[in-house]
Design an enzyme around this catalytic site. Sequence first.
Site, mmCIF file in Angstrom:
data_model
loop_
_atom_site.group_PDB
_atom_site.id
_atom_site.type_symbol
_atom_site.label_atom_id
_atom_site.label_comp_id
_atom_site.label_asym_id
_atom_site.label_seq_id
_atom_site.Cartn_x
_atom_site.Cartn_y
_atom_site.Cartn_z
ATOM 1 N N GLY A 252 0.794 -1.278 -0.090
ATOM 2 C CA GLY A 252 0.219 -0.070 -0.005
ATOM 3 C C GLY A 252 0.793 1.192 -0.041
ATOM 4 N N GLY A 253 0.078 2.360 0.179
ATOM 5 C CA GLY A 253 1.005 3.756 0.056
ATOM 6 C C GLY A 253 1.880 4.052 1.308
ATOM 7 N N VAL B 170 3.438 -5.611 2.949
ATOM 8 C CA VAL B 170 3.398 -6.785 4.096
ATOM 9 C C VAL B 170 3.927 -7.966 3.366
ATOM 10 C CG1 VAL B 170 1.707 -8.125 5.177
ATOM 11 C CG2 VAL B 170 1.225 -5.763 4.980
ATOM 12 N N LYS C 115 4.830 -6.640 8.524
ATOM 13 C CA LYS C 115 4.626 -5.258 7.917
ATOM 14 C C LYS C 115 5.653 -4.263 8.005
ATOM 15 C CE LYS C 115 -0.434 -5.421 9.280
ATOM 16 N NZ LYS C 115 -1.394 -4.505 10.250
ATOM 17 N N ASP D 119 -10.146 -0.034 12.727
ATOM 18 C CA ASP D 119 -10.424 -0.529 11.462
ATOM 19 C C ASP D 119 -10.808 -1.937 11.358
ATOM 20 O OD1 ASP D 119 -10.309 0.051 8.558
ATOM 21 O OD2 ASP D 119 -8.240 -0.732 8.400
#
Length: 733
Positions: A24-25, A29, A43, A137
Site C-alpha cells: 500500500g501507500g 506486507v 509489515k 479499522d
Amino acid sequence: MRPLQRADPDRVGPYRLLGRLGAGGMGVVYLGRSPSGRTVAIKVIQRRFAGEPRFAARFRREAAAARRVTGVFTAPVLDADPDAPTPWLATAYLPGLSLREAVSRFGPLPPSAVRPLAAGLAEALGEIHRAGVVHRDLKPGNVMLTADGPRVIDFGISRPDDAVTITRANAPVGTPGFMAPEQLRAEKADPAADVFVLGATLAYAATGKEPFGDGPLETRDLRVLNGQADLGGITEPWLLDLIGACLRLEPGRRPSAAGVLDLLGPPDDGAPSLLGTRWLPAAIAEEIDRRTAEAAPLSKPPPPPAAQDPALNSVATTDTGPVKGPGDGPGDGPKTQPPPLGTGRRAVLIGAGAGLLTMSGLGTLIWRLTRADERDPSRAPGAARNSGAPPTPQGPPPDGIARWKRHVSKKDRYLEVAAGGGMVLANGDDGNEILHALDPRTGKIKWTRDGGMQATPQGAVTYLSQAEGRQLCAVRTATGRTLWTYDVSFEEDGPTDELAITDSVIVFGLDELTAVSRSTGRRRWRSKLPGRYGVSGVGDLLIVLARDALVGLDAASGKTRWRHPVDYPDFQVVGDGMVYAVDRFGTLHAVRVDTGAPAWRRPNVGGWGSQAGGGRCYVEAGDGEILALDSATGRQLWSRALLGRVTDDPRGQATALGLAGPTLYVSCTDGVLYALSVADGRVQWTYDGDEPNRTRPVTADGLVFIATANGDVRAVAPPPATPRTDGGPRATP
C-alpha cells in the site's frame, strides 16, 4: 501474494522473507519465516514515514499495546522493531480466508453461523479494549476465518497509514462504510466506535451487502452520519436487535463488547466449538481446510541447499534453464529470479488462491503458482454471474502483448490518455506540462504543445484548454496546427475540466457556462447554470448536472428543454438515448435524453468511470463487481467480480472502464488491465506488465492504450485468436 521484487530485502530482523502478501501507500506486507520455521506476516513501513517523529512515537506505543493482546480470537503480535530505519511488526500468519472473501465467494452466512461469529468477534474486541487498544479499522477484510476459529487481525496499529492520518487535524481514520459517526467527524475513537463497526460487519456477514451501501464515499459517509443502515435482508429478530443496538448513533447508547456477549447469551447445548470450522457452512469450512493443508509446508524449516554443480558456474538454475539475477557480477554472489510465470504478476500464493513453494538447487525459490479458481472456474471470484453463459474454459486467460511504451510524465502525476483522429493524446507533466500527440502504431511523438491542457479529440479536430484555463484552442489532430483560439474574458470561468462537445458548440465553465462555436471559436451564449458538477454534450443537446437536477439545454441557444430532479447528481455518462447519473445516495438514475423523462433507477452503484453503448450501461457495484445493465429497463444482464481487487480500501478501489465495440476494457485496482466480452462479461485476456493509473483505457488501430502509474503511455495488443473447442473464437497467449 507475489514473489519478492528486486528492491525487496531478503530478511527483516530475524525473519527470512518468502514473498509479498500485499502493498500500500505506507509500506509492504511480507510472508516471512522465523529461524524455527514459523510463518509470519511482517509489515514494513516506508522510511519516509518512519522519519515523522509523531508517527514513530505512535507506532512504538501501539506496537507495545498490541503485544499485550493475547485473546483466543486475535492474531498475536510476535515481534516488532519500531525504532528500525524501516519499522516493522510481525504477526502470526493465519491461513484461511477473510470474511470479505468468504461472503463474496460463498454468499452470506446463515444466522446459525452469524451468532458464533458475533460471539468470537465480541470476545476479541473485549481483549483488545482491555489492553488499552482501540482497533479503529475492524471490517470484513480484517476478520480471518481459520481452522482455529475467527480471528481479528490488524488490531492496535490497524493500518500503518492510520498512524499518520490520525496526527492530521480533522482527518477521519478508517474504511468508508465501516467507520463510526464519531470517526467520520474526526473525533476521538473509543471502544464504542469498534462496537459500531462490529454491527456493520455482522450485517455484511448476514446479508452479503454493506449496510451503508456502495457508491461515492460521501454518499456512504452521509448514510452513516444519518443512521441510514439498510438492514432489510435480516429477518431474525435477535440479530436485527443486536445489530441495531451496535449501530446506534450515540456512542454511549451502544453496548460494550461484553454487553454484546450478554445480548447473545450462552451458546446452545451441542453447538459446535468456535475453535474449528464446524460452525461454518460446509463450503467455507472445506476451503479453509484446503488452504490450511497447503500452508503446512511453509511452516517447516527449508531443507539444506543441494550440493552445487560446478558446471553451473555460480549461476542459479531452474527447470527452465539458467537465470542470472539483475546486477550479478564479480563480487556480487549468486542471485536468483523466479522463472517466467504463465500468469504474470497475477499469480497468487496461499491465502488468496492456491500455491506451492519448493526449494531446490542453491536455495532458489521456484514458484509454481496457480489459482484455485483456475482449477475450478465455477468458484472463482471472477466468474460471470446471472448471464446463463456456459462455463468458462479452464485455465487462465491469455496475456495481452506489449507493443510500445512512451514516458510522458513524472511518476504518480495525473496522466490521462485520449484517442482520436489517428493520434493518441497524453497530457503529461515531466517538469513542464506538455500535451504529447503520439503515433498509435509506434509511440513516436508527432507534435507537442506546452501549457498543461485538457485535450478533447473530435475526429480531425482536437479542442484544448490551455494557458491555465484562460484559453480555448482548436487544432488539427494530425499536425497540431492551430485553427482558432478563444481567449477567456475576465468575467468568464475558464475551461479547467473536461469540455462538453455538441454538434455546434463547445461548453465550459464552473459557476457559469460559456458556449463557443466549434467552427469559428466565437462565443455563442452564456448561462448562469453552473458547470462545476459536470457537463456533457450529445447531438444538439447539452446536459448539465445542477445541484438538484439534471438539466437539458438546447446547444444552439442555451435555453432549457427539460429538467429532471436528482439530488446532487454526479458521474454522468450518455449513450443509447439515455443519460445516466448517480445521486448522493448512490442510486443510478437513467433519464431519456430527448424528454428528460425517468426510465429506471438502480441503488448502490459507483458511477465513476461508467460507460454506455450498444444497448447497455456498464457500472461498478460493490466488492469490485462490474455490472452490465440493459439500457432500456435497467435489468442486469451479467456481473463480473474481477480478481485481485484490493477490497476494504474504497479510497483506492475505483475502476475505470473503456468501451470499444465488443470489448469492455477495465483498468482495475490490482494493477491489471482486463478485456471483458460485452456479451457475457467473460475475461477474454489480461495485461499486467505495467500498472495502470486507473484512468480510462482508450483504443485506436486495434491497440489499447493505458496511462501507467510510472507516467508512461503503454500500447497493448490483444493476443492472437485461435479456434476454441466449443466452436467459438478463443484468444491464445
